[in-house]
Design an enzyme around this catalytic site. Structure first.
Site, mmCIF file in Angstrom:
data_model
loop_
_atom_site.group_PDB
_atom_site.id
_atom_site.type_symbol
_atom_site.label_atom_id
_atom_site.label_comp_id
_atom_site.label_asym_id
_atom_site.label_seq_id
_atom_site.Cartn_x
_atom_site.Cartn_y
_atom_site.Cartn_z
ATOM 1 N N HIS A 171 0.819 -1.210 0.000
ATOM 2 C CA HIS A 171 0.000 0.000 0.000
ATOM 3 C C HIS A 171 0.855 1.263 0.000
ATOM 4 O O HIS A 171 0.461 2.274 -0.557
ATOM 5 C CB HIS A 171 -0.996 -0.022 1.158
ATOM 6 C CG HIS A 171 -2.142 -0.930 0.870
ATOM 7 N ND1 HIS A 171 -2.203 -2.217 1.340
ATOM 8 C CD2 HIS A 171 -3.224 -0.759 0.071
ATOM 9 C CE1 HIS A 171 -3.292 -2.789 0.873
ATOM 10 N NE2 HIS A 171 -3.928 -1.934 0.103
ATOM 11 N N ARG A 198 -10.410 4.036 -1.566
ATOM 12 C CA ARG A 198 -9.908 3.308 -0.390
ATOM 13 C C ARG A 198 -10.201 4.148 0.845
ATOM 14 O O ARG A 198 -9.433 5.056 1.174
ATOM 15 C CB ARG A 198 -8.392 3.076 -0.502
ATOM 16 C CG ARG A 198 -7.968 2.076 -1.560
ATOM 17 C CD ARG A 198 -6.452 1.835 -1.486
ATOM 18 N NE ARG A 198 -6.030 0.671 -2.225
ATOM 19 C CZ ARG A 198 -5.572 0.697 -3.483
ATOM 20 N NH1 ARG A 198 -5.493 1.839 -4.139
ATOM 21 N NH2 ARG A 198 -5.204 -0.420 -4.094
ATOM 22 N N ARG A 257 -15.192 1.645 -1.411
ATOM 23 C CA ARG A 257 -14.929 0.372 -0.744
ATOM 24 C C ARG A 257 -15.045 0.584 0.754
ATOM 25 O O ARG A 257 -14.453 1.529 1.300
ATOM 26 C CB ARG A 257 -13.515 -0.100 -1.088
ATOM 27 C CG ARG A 257 -13.101 -1.289 -0.249
ATOM 28 C CD ARG A 257 -11.803 -1.846 -0.698
ATOM 29 N NE ARG A 257 -10.671 -1.105 -0.173
ATOM 30 C CZ ARG A 257 -9.413 -1.379 -0.503
ATOM 31 N NH1 ARG A 257 -9.157 -2.326 -1.381
ATOM 32 N NH2 ARG A 257 -8.422 -0.686 0.003
ATOM 33 N N GLU A 281 -11.038 -11.019 -4.444
ATOM 34 C CA GLU A 281 -9.582 -10.948 -4.288
ATOM 35 C C GLU A 281 -9.048 -12.122 -3.470
ATOM 36 O O GLU A 281 -7.875 -12.196 -3.149
ATOM 37 C CB GLU A 281 -9.154 -9.608 -3.672
ATOM 38 C CG GLU A 281 -9.974 -9.142 -2.494
ATOM 39 C CD GLU A 281 -9.613 -7.726 -2.031
ATOM 40 O OE1 GLU A 281 -8.626 -7.155 -2.487
ATOM 41 O OE2 GLU A 281 -10.338 -7.209 -1.161
ATOM 42 N N ASN A 339 -4.357 -7.208 -6.786
ATOM 43 C CA ASN A 339 -3.180 -7.135 -5.897
ATOM 44 C C ASN A 339 -3.228 -8.269 -4.879
ATOM 45 O O ASN A 339 -2.235 -8.948 -4.633
ATOM 46 C CB ASN A 339 -3.150 -5.811 -5.126
ATOM 47 C CG ASN A 339 -3.133 -4.620 -6.046
ATOM 48 O OD1 ASN A 339 -2.776 -4.757 -7.205
ATOM 49 N ND2 ASN A 339 -3.517 -3.466 -5.551
ATOM 50 N N ASP A 340 -4.401 -8.433 -4.283
ATOM 51 C CA ASP A 340 -4.536 -9.500 -3.294
ATOM 52 C C ASP A 340 -4.774 -10.845 -3.954
ATOM 53 O O ASP A 340 -4.270 -11.870 -3.489
ATOM 54 C CB ASP A 340 -5.683 -9.177 -2.320
ATOM 55 C CG ASP A 340 -5.222 -8.207 -1.249
ATOM 56 O OD1 ASP A 340 -4.116 -8.412 -0.722
ATOM 57 O OD2 ASP A 340 -5.946 -7.248 -0.976
ATOM 58 N N ARG A 373 2.647 -9.821 -0.778
ATOM 59 C CA ARG A 373 2.891 -8.710 -1.710
ATOM 60 C C ARG A 373 3.890 -7.691 -1.171
ATOM 61 O O ARG A 373 4.353 -6.808 -1.882
ATOM 62 C CB ARG A 373 1.562 -8.026 -2.073
ATOM 63 C CG ARG A 373 0.849 -7.387 -0.907
ATOM 64 C CD ARG A 373 -0.604 -7.098 -1.238
ATOM 65 N NE ARG A 373 -0.846 -5.726 -1.611
ATOM 66 C CZ ARG A 373 -2.054 -5.166 -1.692
ATOM 67 N NH1 ARG A 373 -3.144 -5.894 -1.453
ATOM 68 N NH2 ARG A 373 -2.207 -3.925 -2.035
ATOM 69 N N CYS A 389 -9.617 -3.383 -10.147
ATOM 70 C CA CYS A 389 -9.116 -2.175 -9.481
ATOM 71 C C CYS A 389 -7.734 -2.406 -8.881
ATOM 72 O O CYS A 389 -7.206 -1.549 -8.187
ATOM 73 C CB CYS A 389 -10.101 -1.693 -8.422
ATOM 74 S SG CYS A 389 -10.369 -2.892 -7.115
HETATM 75 C C1 PEP Z 1 -6.457 -5.258 -4.574
HETATM 76 O O1 PEP Z 1 -6.232 -6.084 -3.695
HETATM 77 O O2 PEP Z 1 -6.228 -5.446 -5.780
HETATM 78 C C2 PEP Z 1 -7.007 -3.932 -4.208
HETATM 79 C C3 PEP Z 1 -7.359 -3.068 -5.117
HETATM 80 O O3 PEP Z 1 -7.077 -3.633 -2.892
HETATM 81 P P1 PEP Z 1 -5.817 -3.199 -2.002
HETATM 82 O O4 PEP Z 1 -4.653 -3.002 -2.921
HETATM 83 O O5 PEP Z 1 -6.202 -1.937 -1.315
HETATM 84 O O6 PEP Z 1 -5.664 -4.336 -1.086
HETATM 85 MG MG MG Z 2 -7.120 -5.825 -1.763
#
Ligand code: PEP
Ligand code: MG
Length: 552
Positions: free
Chosen positions: A189, A296, A332, A431, A454-455, A465, A502
């Site tokens: 993040h 977010r 979200r 995710e 991402n997750d 990550r 996203c």
């Molecule tokens: C994701 O996990 O792709 C996402 C957009 O949420 P974050 O990166 O805030 O976990």
């Molecule tokens: Mg996420």
């Protein structure tokens, strides 16, 4: 003249002096003191220095991110005035004939322990405030200074072992020209926020803090993931030229800001923005974004030291919706846990925070926090086109429970006389692999799906990550990941629901042709990536991309 390679976390090139942001080790040893009055004077002077410092930090923070974010420093100032606390330290110095820093540490530890063992969350929070304040006073007693980015008033590049997401969110653009860290991954993040703020960053260098010295001149190339330490004139010239080229490219891209996004054969894709604060709306406008695909909201909870009230949240959601007019805004609900900690909630550290009490799991435990957020959102819904999505859904039961709480709050608010939009869309973030594999079932129970790649990548590949040591396994292009994404898109479309991405993959030039070919409806990303992606998509043919994605 040394060159260090790391992970390119946030694009752009910057030049400035290194500023170390590492907390010094504060070693406190017990010493017998003969002249206790001198020790008391030392303590008074350290308290006074801490007071001045805290007042300055409070002032600067308020200038940067608003008055409502400074409560935490007010609480710290109050601790400095607390007679019971300070008097206990003084009595110990006199009666035990010990040094000020040791007496202060002993007293602070006693209070910290007392507050931590209370069952009340508010009281537990006070423990972390005392920890912070005592650290500041001890640093002054030992003659070392604690780094504080809000006090920086010249251009610098921050060098740190790591930076937390809330630390990055509070960096002042005007002076912080970039940052480099030992640890971290491209999709942590902290990296995501640095991209949103447009601050060039290189992370995951392993040991850069042991190579750079405070004050060294640095070039950070966040596009290539390179840091140059004390470069010669020739290297400096090369980077200045590269920076100029990047600037020209950016200016040319602005010509695309009023256009829609479609492939050469007219398949339309919506390009939306990911935002974290109201400030991000400027870039949303500038880059011709077609909506907000991910707000977010957790930064509302992370920068202030206490929970945001319903009214505070309502005002922010209202402003965003009004600003975006009739473009859709996907908010979200609170996603904390993992690398985003909110210490004042009093949750213990977890062995595996990314697999722990995160996001919707925490909201379903802390229902009052969740309800307050939903109430603020529902009340704001009349000011625009609101979509709400729940993060990190793992089971249908969680989704149903979250939806039930949402429906209940709608009924309560209606009874209380509030006007509510009739068309609030409800979505699930997919995710977690369990939800991806059952996305045909999830698609029946939502209005839309947003894929958090991402997750999804980290959980599919079992590769943290944040951890540069396993970044080789964090593979967006792994066929397992593509197979899941393809299935999610098909599942949503079978139920006539729209589906977006996203996660950071949404702006990845290698992934985009495949995602377009799979039929993705929306891609949501850092605003500054939108025009580049639009340019890219305009050159693609949907028919060809469909074949490519089938092959993949
Ligand atoms: C994701 O996990 O792709 C996402 C957009 O949420 P974050 O990166 O805030 O976990
Ligand atoms: Mg996420």
């Amino acid at each position: 003249m040394i060159q260090i390679k790391g992970i390119a976390a946030s694009q752009g090139i910057s030049f400035a002096k290194a500023y170390f942001f590492n907390n010094p080790k504060l070693e406190v040893l017990e010493k017998k003191i003969v002249n206790t009055s001198e020790e008391l004077l030392k303590l008074d002077s350290a308290i006074e220095l801490s007071r001045r410092e805290l007042k300055l930090i409070k002032e600067k923070t308020s200038e940067m991110i608003g008055n409502d974010k400074v409560n935490i420093f007010e609480a710290h100032l109050l601790i400095l005035e607390d007679e019971e606390y300070i008097e206990t330290v003084k009595t110990d110095i006199i009666s035990k004939e010990i040094n000020a820093e040791y007496a202060l540490k002993e007293t602070s530890d006693m209070f910290i322990h007392m507050f931590e063992s209370m069952n009340n969350k508010y009281m537990k929070e006070r423990a972390s405030d005392i920890k912070d304040v005592s650290k500041r006073i001890i640093a002054h007693l030992l003659g070392v200074s604690l780094p504080n980015p809000s006090l920086i008033n010249e251009k610098v590049i921050i060098v740190a072992n790591d930076l937390t997401p809330s630390q990055v969110a509070q960096l002042n653009h005007k002076y912080i020209k970039g940052f480099v860290t030992n640890i971290g991954g491209k999709n942590s993040h902290s990296s995501i926020i640095s991209r949103q703020l447009g601050i060039p960053a290189v992370v995951g260098t392993n040991n850069i803090t042991s190579i750079i010295k405070n004050g060294d001149f640095l070039i950070v190339d966040g596009t290539a993931g390179i840091v140059e330490i004390n470069p010669n004139n020739e290297i400096l010239k090369k980077y200045k030229e590269k920076k100029e080229i990047l600037k020209k490219e950016k200016e040319n891209l602005y010509k695309l800001s009023l256009l829609k996004t479609e492939t050469e054969d007219n398949k339309k894709i919506i390009l939306s923005s990911n935002i974290g604060t109201l400030k991000d709306l400027q870039e949303v406008k500038k880059n011709g974004s077609e909506g907000i695909g991910l707000y977010r909201t957790e930064f509302l909870y992370m920068t202030k030291g206490e929970l945001p009230t319903e009214e505070e949240q309502f005002n922010i959601y209202k402003q965003i919706l009004l600003n975006m007019k009739n473009k859709s805004v996907v908010v979200r609900t609170l996603d904390i846990g993992g690398d985003k900690r909110v210490p004042y909630l009093g949750y213990p550290n977890e062995m595996n925070p990314f697999l722990g009490c995160r996001a919707i799991r925490l909201c379903l435990k802390e229902k009052n926090i969740f309800k307050t957020q939903l109430r603020a959102l529902i009340r704001a819904s009349i000011y625009g086109k609101l979509c709400i999505m729940f993060p990190m859904i793992s089971t249908l039961t969680e989704l149903r429970e979250a939806k039930k709480i949402f429906e209940e709050q709608k009924i309560i608010l209606k009874k209380q006389g509030y006007k509510i939009a009739e068309n609030i869309e409800i979505g699930a973030m997919i995710e977690v692999p369990s939800a991806a594999i059952l996305s045909d079932f999830f698609s029946k129970e939502v209005d839309f799906i947003s894929i958090g790649t991402n997750d999804l990548i980290q959980y599919t590949m079992a590769a943290d990550r944040m951890n540069e040591n396993v970044s080789y396994l964090y593979q967006p292009y792994n066929p397992a990941v593509f197979r899941l994404i393809d299935f999610i898109i098909k599942s949503a479309h079978n139920e006539n629901k729209w589906v977006g991405i996203c996660g950071e993959m949404a702006s990845d030039p290698i992934a985009i042709p495949i995602l377009v070919g799979m039929g993705i409806d929306e891609l949501s990303m850092t605003s500054t990536s939108i025009l580049k992606v639009r340019k890219h998509i305009k050159k693609l043919k949907f028919s060809e991309m469909k074949n490519l994605s089938k092959k993949i």
